[in-house]
Design a protein around this motif. Sequence first.
Motif, PDB file in Angstrom:
ATOM      1  N   ALA A 172       0.851  -1.200   0.000  1.00 30.38           N
ATOM      2  CA  ALA A 172       0.000   0.000   0.000  1.00 30.38           C
ATOM      3  C   ALA A 172       0.881   1.243   0.000  1.00 30.38           C
ATOM      4  CB  ALA A 172      -0.939  -0.011   1.210  1.00 30.38           C
ATOM      5  N   ALA A 173       1.984   1.198   0.739  1.00 33.21           N
ATOM      6  CA  ALA A 173       2.897   2.346   0.787  1.00 33.21           C
ATOM      7  C   ALA A 173       3.491   2.613  -0.599  1.00 33.21           C
ATOM      8  CB  ALA A 173       4.010   2.091   1.808  1.00 33.21           C
ATOM      9  N   LEU A 174       3.902   1.555  -1.287  1.00 34.38           N
ATOM     10  CA  LEU A 174       4.477   1.727  -2.621  1.00 34.38           C
ATOM     11  C   LEU A 174       3.436   2.264  -3.600  1.00 34.38           C
ATOM     12  CD1 LEU A 174       6.535  -1.515  -2.447  1.00 34.38           C
ATOM     13  CD2 LEU A 174       7.504   0.709  -3.039  1.00 34.38           C
ATOM     14  N   ASN A 175       2.220   1.736  -3.512  1.00 31.56           N
ATOM     15  CA  ASN A 175       1.147   2.191  -4.404  1.00 31.56           C
ATOM     16  C   ASN A 175       0.862   3.675  -4.188  1.00 31.56           C
ATOM     17  OD1 ASN A 175      -0.955   1.856  -6.321  1.00 31.56           O
ATOM     18  ND2 ASN A 175      -2.452   1.624  -4.673  1.00 31.56           N
ATOM     19  N   TYR A 176       0.684   4.077  -2.943  1.00 26.82           N
ATOM     20  CA  TYR A 176       0.384   5.488  -2.657  1.00 26.82           C
ATOM     21  C   TYR A 176       1.569   6.384  -3.022  1.00 26.82           C
ATOM     22  CZ  TYR A 176      -3.865   4.381   0.109  1.00 26.82           C
ATOM     23  OH  TYR A 176      -5.101   3.976   0.534  1.00 26.82           O
ATOM     24  N   ALA A 177       2.771   5.930  -2.701  1.00 26.58           N
ATOM     25  CA  ALA A 177       3.958   6.753  -2.983  1.00 26.58           C
ATOM     26  C   ALA A 177       4.062   7.041  -4.477  1.00 26.58           C
ATOM     27  CB  ALA A 177       5.223   6.055  -2.491  1.00 26.58           C
ATOM     28  N   ALA A 178       3.710   6.044  -5.293  1.00 30.89           N
ATOM     29  CA  ALA A 178       3.776   6.222  -6.750  1.00 30.89           C
ATOM     30  C   ALA A 178       2.599   7.064  -7.254  1.00 30.89           C
ATOM     31  CB  ALA A 178       3.792   4.857  -7.439  1.00 30.89           C
ATOM     32  N   LEU A 179       1.386   6.731  -6.813  1.00 29.10           N
ATOM     33  CA  LEU A 179       0.194   7.454  -7.296  1.00 29.10           C
ATOM     34  C   LEU A 179       0.273   8.936  -6.952  1.00 29.10           C
ATOM     35  CD1 LEU A 179      -2.738   5.003  -6.372  1.00 29.10           C
ATOM     36  CD2 LEU A 179      -1.785   5.458  -8.646  1.00 29.10           C
ATOM     37  N   ASN A 180       0.858   9.238  -5.803  1.00 28.01           N
ATOM     38  CA  ASN A 180       0.860  10.614  -5.299  1.00 28.01           C
ATOM     39  C   ASN A 180       1.625  11.584  -6.205  1.00 28.01           C
ATOM     40  OD1 ASN A 180       0.006  12.422  -3.294  1.00 28.01           O
ATOM     41  ND2 ASN A 180       1.958  12.297  -2.221  1.00 28.01           N
ATOM     42  N   VAL A 181       2.519  11.083  -7.046  1.00 27.73           N
ATOM     43  CA  VAL A 181       3.245  11.965  -7.974  1.00 27.73           C
ATOM     44  C   VAL A 181       2.774  11.771  -9.419  1.00 27.73           C
ATOM     45  CG1 VAL A 181       5.363  12.251  -6.624  1.00 27.73           C
ATOM     46  CG2 VAL A 181       5.133  10.259  -8.140  1.00 27.73           C
ATOM     47  N   SER A 182       1.860  10.823  -9.636  1.00 32.43           N
ATOM     48  CA  SER A 182       1.535  10.418 -11.009  1.00 32.43           C
ATOM     49  C   SER A 182       0.234  11.017 -11.517  1.00 32.43           C
ATOM     50  CB  SER A 182       1.433   8.886 -11.077  1.00 32.43           C
ATOM     51  OG  SER A 182       2.666   8.305 -10.720  1.00 32.43           O
ATOM     52  N   GLU A 183       0.111  11.008 -12.835  1.00 31.51           N
ATOM     53  CA  GLU A 183      -1.123  11.393 -13.517  1.00 31.51           C
ATOM     54  C   GLU A 183      -1.297  10.457 -14.696  1.00 31.51           C
ATOM     55  OE1 GLU A 183      -1.831  16.067 -13.528  1.00 31.51           O
ATOM     56  OE2 GLU A 183       0.025  15.466 -14.507  1.00 31.51           O
ATOM     57  N   LEU A 184      -2.471  10.456 -15.274  1.00 29.93           N
ATOM     58  CA  LEU A 184      -2.711   9.680 -16.478  1.00 29.93           C
ATOM     59  C   LEU A 184      -1.650  10.047 -17.527  1.00 29.93           C
ATOM     60  CD1 LEU A 184      -4.876   7.701 -17.599  1.00 29.93           C
ATOM     61  CD2 LEU A 184      -5.966   9.688 -18.642  1.00 29.93           C
ATOM     62  N   GLY A 185      -0.941   9.055 -18.025  1.00 32.21           N
ATOM     63  CA  GLY A 185       0.045   9.312 -19.084  1.00 32.21           C
ATOM     64  C   GLY A 185       1.449   9.604 -18.583  1.00 32.21           C
TER      65      GLY A 185
END
Length: 434
Positions: free
Chosen positions: A84-97
Amino acid sequence: MRDATIAIHSGYEVDPTTKAVAVPIYQTVAYAFDSADHGAALFNLEVDGFRYSRISNPTTAVLERRVAALEGGVEALCVSSGQAALNYAALNVSELGSNIVSVPQLYGTTYTLFAHVLPSQGITVRFAESDQPDAIEPLIDDRTRAVFCESVGNPAGNICDIAALAEVAHRHGVPLIVDNTVATPILLKPIEHGADVVVHSLTKFMGGHGTTLGGIIVDSGKFPWREHADRFPMFNRPDASYHGLIYVEHFKEAAYIARCRSVYQRTTGAVLPPLSAFLLLQGIETVALRVERHVENARRVAEFLRGDARVAWVNYAGFPDSPYHALAQRYLGGRACSLLTFGVKGGFEASKKFYDALGLVKRLVNMGDAKSLACHPASTTHRQMSEEEQRKAGVRPEMIRLSIGIEHVDDIIADLDQALGATGSDFGGLLTAP
Ligand SMILES: *Cc1c(COP(=O)(O)O)cnc(C)c1O
């Protein structure tokens, strides 16, 4: 304070109302408001306090402060697991594309998250050919949002040159996110070497007893999100999901972790239960002591294996001829981690015989327990990968990964010795390496 002291005291003062010395378990979902105005002020983030345990909890907050202190970060967010930490850490800086550039040596489930799950949400992960900065740099473009590595790869045992990776990432205006699970802040503090975000599976060495899943994201507070507003609009523009708040303005240097909490934790809820936070805090009290013994036992085991004629190869960064020896000196103070891999003579079949003959050392997929553990990555954690993908991730078919515990080292070695006896190469050297 030094690590051993921080691990016991940081983030908690004796409770003023009850005088409780141990961290209390706040097994509550909600917190009462003094009035409608108080409730509104809490929701507007005008006053400090707790509202609802999906967002924050006093027991969990102690764990967040303690790990942030150990890692040298400004703030942290606990979540329900390392994944969950890895998922959130990545999503938090990401956008579609957008994309993330990663080293290839990863924990198996992280590889699956990056190779299959994030792409299904329109976020690509570009895997470099190696963990070298010059393999990473050409993959960074204007849609890149982070560079990712494990400080010490699980199970590959590679040690990343964090300062060099941070330098490359920062040159292109992106943060370096580091999974520091294998090393722990006792051996290595990635933020001191330029990492911007540190992620942990607290399930492993931090908790240390194989009882409790947990994860944490630590924010260094150093990445200049404002300077890179074009790349990171999410921290710099009013957030419609949070009544128009602008993270860099309201939370200043803790913008990253605040957004992680108020967007991802609040709306998708991978919450660490307060009882788990308590159990992990108990574990962390002894992490400095345990890691010292883990490291010393692993050194003795590595030397035993290397000296045994039934063993084909041993991958251990503590050996002077290891390709990672210099990095172990620089980043781990010469204290190679207690995760090591090896192959027995006779290849895959002999490895299986060894594995099945283990007694004291448990067959499972975990690491960082007080107990010694053995895992066969090719058939378990890394089985979704093709053989070529496994090779890049540092996994060989015959490879056994050991997580050396803190039992008496002679007992660990005695078990490995008797299991090697089952491989059919008792008369060392008669069988040749595969
Ligand atoms: C175990 C592990 C994870 C996943 O953590 P969980 O707490 O099991 O979700 C992530 N990264 C590394 C390096 C790990 O060893």
